[in-house]
Design a protein around this motif. Sequence first.
Motif: not given
Length: 237
Positions: A162-174
């Motif tokens: 994976x490229x990161x987890x849930x928190x990385x995904x949120x950092x990407x989306x913000x």
Amino acid sequence: MINEDFSQRSKIKDVGRWYITRFVQEVASHLPIQSMILDAGAGEGVYKRMFSHCHYKAIDLAVGDSEWDYSHLDYVGMLHDMPIEDGIFDAVLCTQVLEHLEWPRESVQEMHRVLKPGGKLFMTVPMAQNEHQTPYDFFRYTSYGLTSICKGAGFQQVSIKPFGGMWVRWAYELPRGMAVFPPLRRNGKLNWSGVLWLPVKALALMFIRALQVSFLWLDRFDHEKNDPLGWSCEATK
């Protein structure tokens, strides 16, 4: 002329591309000198410079982005029907392309075909991303879907990370939330509405950056990593 240099983008300014570029750098560092590598869906060939020690070839349909320079491609064509001989490449690189292919299974089969025995496929795909390069945007992938496609194509060893987890995904989306503000320019002209909102926009961006830093730090506590922004894949023929 290449319009984008992904290697110059910092993690905080482009979370998704940072992970992809680091993956490609790792791939390049481990490929032996004089390796034959095909960049499948290469676009402008932004990663070519990382493979200066290899024989780098690029293929793309040249329709993804009207602003890109496709003049340096070695092949122009569909990835599910590549005009390339069997078994001539040591490695195939395919980054953020599979979502744009109407025939992803057939395309990965073609990547398998052009690899030498023991050759490797290095691929990245998104699990979270807005629609882009439309209308050529068709799929998003889970780790199980990606594994199924690779094994169905004939690859015997498939490793998905994976490229990161849930928190990385949120950092990407913000940062996408910044789209609520009017742009500074519209149709080539200064947009006064955008100018008036600029102070608020600057404060909002500072707040988002602070949250991103926090989220990227918090990601170390996500041990499952089953909700990432995307995946990397290494598969062996």
